[in-house]
Design a protein around this motif. Structure first.
Motif, short mmCIF file in Angstrom:
data_model
loop_
_atom_site.label_atom_id
_atom_site.label_comp_id
_atom_site.label_asym_id
_atom_site.label_seq_id
_atom_site.Cartn_x
_atom_site.Cartn_y
_atom_site.Cartn_z
N VAL A 1 0.84 -1.20 0.00
CA VAL A 1 0.00 0.00 0.00
C VAL A 1 0.88 1.25 0.00
N VAL A 2 1.88 1.26 0.87
CA VAL A 2 2.77 2.42 0.95
C VAL A 2 3.50 2.62 -0.38
N GLY A 3 3.98 1.55 -0.98
CA GLY A 3 4.70 1.67 -2.24
C GLY A 3 3.88 2.34 -3.32
N GLY A 4 2.64 1.93 -3.47
CA GLY A 4 1.77 2.52 -4.49
C GLY A 4 1.43 3.97 -4.19
N LEU A 5 1.15 4.25 -2.93
CA LEU A 5 0.79 5.62 -2.56
C LEU A 5 1.98 6.57 -2.68
N GLU A 6 3.15 6.11 -2.27
CA GLU A 6 4.32 6.98 -2.39
C GLU A 6 4.60 7.34 -3.85
N GLN A 7 4.36 6.40 -4.74
CA GLN A 7 4.53 6.69 -6.16
C GLN A 7 3.56 7.79 -6.60
N GLN A 8 2.32 7.71 -6.14
CA GLN A 8 1.33 8.74 -6.50
C GLN A 8 1.73 10.11 -5.92
N ALA A 9 2.24 10.14 -4.70
CA ALA A 9 2.69 11.39 -4.10
C ALA A 9 3.84 11.98 -4.92
N TRP A 10 4.74 11.11 -5.35
CA TRP A 10 5.85 11.56 -6.18
C TRP A 10 5.35 12.15 -7.50
#
Length: 148
Positions: A132-141
């Motif tokens: 979950v964190v991996g996908g969300l961090e990509q979106q934040a980036w």
């Protein structure tokens, strides 16, 4: 079968309410942004919403699988999410890129805080939360990169 202990249940429940709040805030922004680069942010926020919806369903189902009771009621979300409400009304595109990147990062930070203990108690839940964190961090980036 692994049963959810209190640490795992709390981590999953917190992640659930934060993902629901994030999804709702992204849609609120999606409907109310105005300004240059409107379309790009409009579409980017839909990507975050789609990811959050998929992830929150997996998180809720993991909690149920482990014998817990997912609580996604509006009152529960409002009282327990780490996210503060966003402003109502029209939102400027340029400010909203940064605002939503920060909101996503807040959710990631809370999940990261809960990963070590959840992973120790149940590595499958730990893996789920890491994903979950991996996908969300990509979106934040993606959102941050659009303004740099």
């Amino acid at each position: 079968m692994v049963k959810a202990n209190e640490v795992v249940s709390k981590a999953l429940q917190q992640t659930l309410v934060d993902l629901i709040a994030l999804e709702l805030q992204c849609k609120q922004a999606h409907w109310n942004i105005k300004g240059d680069r409107f379309r790009a942010l409009h579409l980017a926020l839909d990507e975050v919403v789609a990811l959050a919806r998929t992830d929150l369903d997996e998180v809720a189902e993991r909690l149920a699988t482990l014998g817990g009771t997912p609580d996604g009621r509006a009152e529960t979300v409002a009282k327990t999410t780490v996210l503060d409400e966003i402003d109502g009304g029209v939102l400027a595109v340029d400010k909203t890129y940064q605002l939503m990147a920060e909101k996503i990062q807040q959710v990631c930070d809370k999940i990261r805080e809960n990963i070590p203990a959840a992973d120790e108690a149940d590595p499958v839940t730990g893996d789920l939360l890491i994903g979950v964190v991996g996908g969300l961090e990509q979106q934040a980036w993606f959102l941050r990169a659009a303004t740099e």
